[in-house]
Design a protein around this motif. Sequence first.
Motif, PDB file in Angstrom:
ATOM      1  N   ARG A 276       1.767   6.314  -6.941  1.00  0.00           N
ATOM      2  CA  ARG A 276       0.628   7.092  -7.427  1.00  0.00           C
ATOM      3  C   ARG A 276       0.877   8.594  -7.287  1.00  0.00           C
ATOM      4  O   ARG A 276       0.609   9.370  -8.201  1.00  0.00           O
ATOM      5  CB  ARG A 276      -0.619   6.677  -6.635  1.00  0.00           C
ATOM      6  CG  ARG A 276      -1.896   7.348  -7.037  1.00  0.00           C
ATOM      7  CD  ARG A 276      -3.059   6.836  -6.190  1.00  0.00           C
ATOM      8  NE  ARG A 276      -3.176   5.387  -6.212  1.00  0.00           N
ATOM      9  CZ  ARG A 276      -3.930   4.713  -7.070  1.00  0.00           C
ATOM     10  NH1 ARG A 276      -4.628   5.355  -7.976  1.00  0.00           N
ATOM     11  NH2 ARG A 276      -3.972   3.403  -7.013  1.00  0.00           N
ATOM     12  N   ASN A 277       1.401   9.013  -6.139  1.00  0.00           N
ATOM     13  CA  ASN A 277       1.526  10.451  -5.862  1.00  0.00           C
ATOM     14  C   ASN A 277       2.814  11.079  -6.388  1.00  0.00           C
ATOM     15  O   ASN A 277       2.816  12.257  -6.733  1.00  0.00           O
ATOM     16  CB  ASN A 277       1.402  10.711  -4.357  1.00  0.00           C
ATOM     17  CG  ASN A 277       0.002  10.478  -3.864  1.00  0.00           C
ATOM     18  OD1 ASN A 277      -0.967  10.863  -4.514  1.00  0.00           O
ATOM     19  ND2 ASN A 277      -0.119   9.815  -2.732  1.00  0.00           N
TER      20      ASN A 277
ATOM     21  N   MET B  73       2.323   6.581 -11.204  1.00  0.00           N
ATOM     22  CA  MET B  73       2.324   5.180 -11.638  1.00  0.00           C
ATOM     23  C   MET B  73       1.806   4.291 -10.496  1.00  0.00           C
ATOM     24  O   MET B  73       2.598   3.732  -9.730  1.00  0.00           O
ATOM     25  CB  MET B  73       3.734   4.745 -12.032  1.00  0.00           C
ATOM     26  CG  MET B  73       4.280   5.444 -13.254  1.00  0.00           C
ATOM     27  SD  MET B  73       5.997   4.994 -13.603  1.00  0.00           S
ATOM     28  CE  MET B  73       5.879   3.230 -13.740  1.00  0.00           C
ATOM     29  N   PRO B  74       0.491   4.185 -10.350  1.00  0.00           N
ATOM     30  CA  PRO B  74      -0.035   3.315  -9.295  1.00  0.00           C
ATOM     31  C   PRO B  74       0.244   1.849  -9.603  1.00  0.00           C
ATOM     32  O   PRO B  74       0.479   1.473 -10.753  1.00  0.00           O
ATOM     33  CB  PRO B  74      -1.534   3.592  -9.322  1.00  0.00           C
ATOM     34  CG  PRO B  74      -1.812   4.067 -10.705  1.00  0.00           C
ATOM     35  CD  PRO B  74      -0.560   4.789 -11.155  1.00  0.00           C
ATOM     36  N   ILE B  75       0.232   1.032  -8.575  1.00  0.00           N
ATOM     37  CA  ILE B  75       0.403  -0.406  -8.741  1.00  0.00           C
ATOM     38  C   ILE B  75      -0.983  -0.996  -8.985  1.00  0.00           C
ATOM     39  O   ILE B  75      -1.903  -0.806  -8.189  1.00  0.00           O
ATOM     40  CB  ILE B  75       1.064  -1.034  -7.497  1.00  0.00           C
ATOM     41  CG1 ILE B  75       2.448  -0.426  -7.268  1.00  0.00           C
ATOM     42  CG2 ILE B  75       1.148  -2.552  -7.650  1.00  0.00           C
ATOM     43  CD1 ILE B  75       3.099  -0.851  -5.970  1.00  0.00           C
ATOM     44  N   ILE B  76      -1.125  -1.695 -10.073  1.00  0.00           N
ATOM     45  CA  ILE B  76      -2.423  -2.252 -10.445  1.00  0.00           C
ATOM     46  C   ILE B  76      -2.788  -3.406  -9.511  1.00  0.00           C
ATOM     47  O   ILE B  76      -1.971  -4.273  -9.227  1.00  0.00           O
ATOM     48  CB  ILE B  76      -2.391  -2.745 -11.908  1.00  0.00           C
ATOM     49  CG1 ILE B  76      -2.138  -1.571 -12.836  1.00  0.00           C
ATOM     50  CG2 ILE B  76      -3.685  -3.457 -12.291  1.00  0.00           C
ATOM     51  CD1 ILE B  76      -1.874  -1.980 -14.265  1.00  0.00           C
ATOM     52  N   GLY B  77      -4.032  -3.398  -9.036  1.00  0.00           N
ATOM     53  CA  GLY B  77      -4.564  -4.499  -8.239  1.00  0.00           C
ATOM     54  C   GLY B  77      -4.376  -4.398  -6.746  1.00  0.00           C
ATOM     55  O   GLY B  77      -4.751  -5.322  -6.024  1.00  0.00           O
ATOM     56  N   VAL B  78      -3.829  -3.294  -6.262  1.00  0.00           N
ATOM     57  CA  VAL B  78      -3.584  -3.181  -4.819  1.00  0.00           C
ATOM     58  C   VAL B  78      -4.883  -3.256  -4.023  1.00  0.00           C
ATOM     59  O   VAL B  78      -4.957  -3.955  -3.009  1.00  0.00           O
ATOM     60  CB  VAL B  78      -2.798  -1.890  -4.489  1.00  0.00           C
ATOM     61  CG1 VAL B  78      -2.742  -1.647  -2.995  1.00  0.00           C
ATOM     62  CG2 VAL B  78      -1.399  -1.989  -5.057  1.00  0.00           C
ATOM     63  N   ALA B  79      -5.913  -2.581  -4.472  1.00  0.00           N
ATOM     64  CA  ALA B  79      -7.189  -2.591  -3.742  1.00  0.00           C
ATOM     65  C   ALA B  79      -7.763  -4.012  -3.669  1.00  0.00           C
ATOM     66  O   ALA B  79      -8.240  -4.446  -2.608  1.00  0.00           O
ATOM     67  CB  ALA B  79      -8.181  -1.654  -4.404  1.00  0.00           C
ATOM     68  N   GLU B  80      -7.709  -4.732  -4.774  1.00  0.00           N
ATOM     69  CA  GLU B  80      -8.234  -6.096  -4.799  1.00  0.00           C
ATOM     70  C   GLU B  80      -7.410  -7.027  -3.913  1.00  0.00           C
ATOM     71  O   GLU B  80      -7.949  -7.855  -3.179  1.00  0.00           O
ATOM     72  CB  GLU B  80      -8.265  -6.642  -6.235  1.00  0.00           C
ATOM     73  CG  GLU B  80      -9.274  -5.959  -7.129  1.00  0.00           C
ATOM     74  CD  GLU B  80      -8.745  -4.699  -7.792  1.00  0.00           C
ATOM     75  OE1 GLU B  80      -7.577  -4.310  -7.530  1.00  0.00           O
ATOM     76  OE2 GLU B  80      -9.492  -4.089  -8.574  1.00  0.00           O
TER      77      GLU B  80
ATOM     78  N   ILE C 262       0.832  -1.206   0.000  1.00  0.00           N
ATOM     79  CA  ILE C 262       0.000   0.000   0.000  1.00  0.00           C
ATOM     80  C   ILE C 262       0.865   1.255   0.000  1.00  0.00           C
ATOM     81  O   ILE C 262       0.587   2.214  -0.734  1.00  0.00           O
ATOM     82  CB  ILE C 262      -0.982  -0.014   1.194  1.00  0.00           C
ATOM     83  CG1 ILE C 262      -2.030  -1.111   0.975  1.00  0.00           C
ATOM     84  CG2 ILE C 262      -1.651   1.342   1.381  1.00  0.00           C
ATOM     85  CD1 ILE C 262      -2.901  -1.378   2.176  1.00  0.00           C
ATOM     86  N   VAL C 263       1.919   1.261   0.792  1.00  0.00           N
ATOM     87  CA  VAL C 263       2.827   2.411   0.805  1.00  0.00           C
ATOM     88  C   VAL C 263       3.472   2.595  -0.569  1.00  0.00           C
ATOM     89  O   VAL C 263       3.551   3.720  -1.093  1.00  0.00           O
ATOM     90  CB  VAL C 263       3.899   2.264   1.913  1.00  0.00           C
ATOM     91  CG1 VAL C 263       5.002   3.293   1.752  1.00  0.00           C
ATOM     92  CG2 VAL C 263       3.253   2.391   3.283  1.00  0.00           C
TER      93      VAL C 263
END
Length: 175
Positions: free
Chosen positions: A41-42, A46-53, A34-35
């Motif tokens: 992202r910030n 470039m957010p990491i895909i699938g972190v929420a799932e 998450i970190v």
Amino acid sequence: MSSDRGWAWRSLQGVLNAVAAVGTLWIVAIMLLIVADVVGRNFFAMPIIGVAEIAARSVVAIVFLMLPAAALNGTLIRADFLQRGLNRLAPKSVVTLEVLFGLTGAVLFALVALASWPDTVRAWTSDEFFGVRGVWTLPTLPFRMIVVGGSAATALAFLVEALGRLFTPRPDRAL
């Protein structure tokens, strides 16, 4: 650890504590993921895909990895005001209440394992995945197996504690 526990109980406790340790390491991994996602992202757009799932599925898995050890070790969170009152009025009734609590927990978690089993079999036979097909997916089978196995292990832990409490009441466990 109490000295009146047999080798079988201590062995079960060791296995369940090791499984709970895996859950603890999983928490650390999810925190780092998450970190990394927030930083990516910030700061790099470039957010990491699938972190929420992954996080959503992981919370359930972590709970079912840690529950059996908590049940066996007697460290589940519960309101004990009734037990404290009964301990002053009728100390032997606390043993009955503990046994009923353990048996109820064993039945409930056995039912959770049984209810979860068909979905686990379906996930196995159909190669079920979650995520976005073509972008990012993860198989659901390991998560479903953790729920079934964790429920069954929690039922066993509750049963072992109830029977242990019934046949060897320990004054050190009284409230």
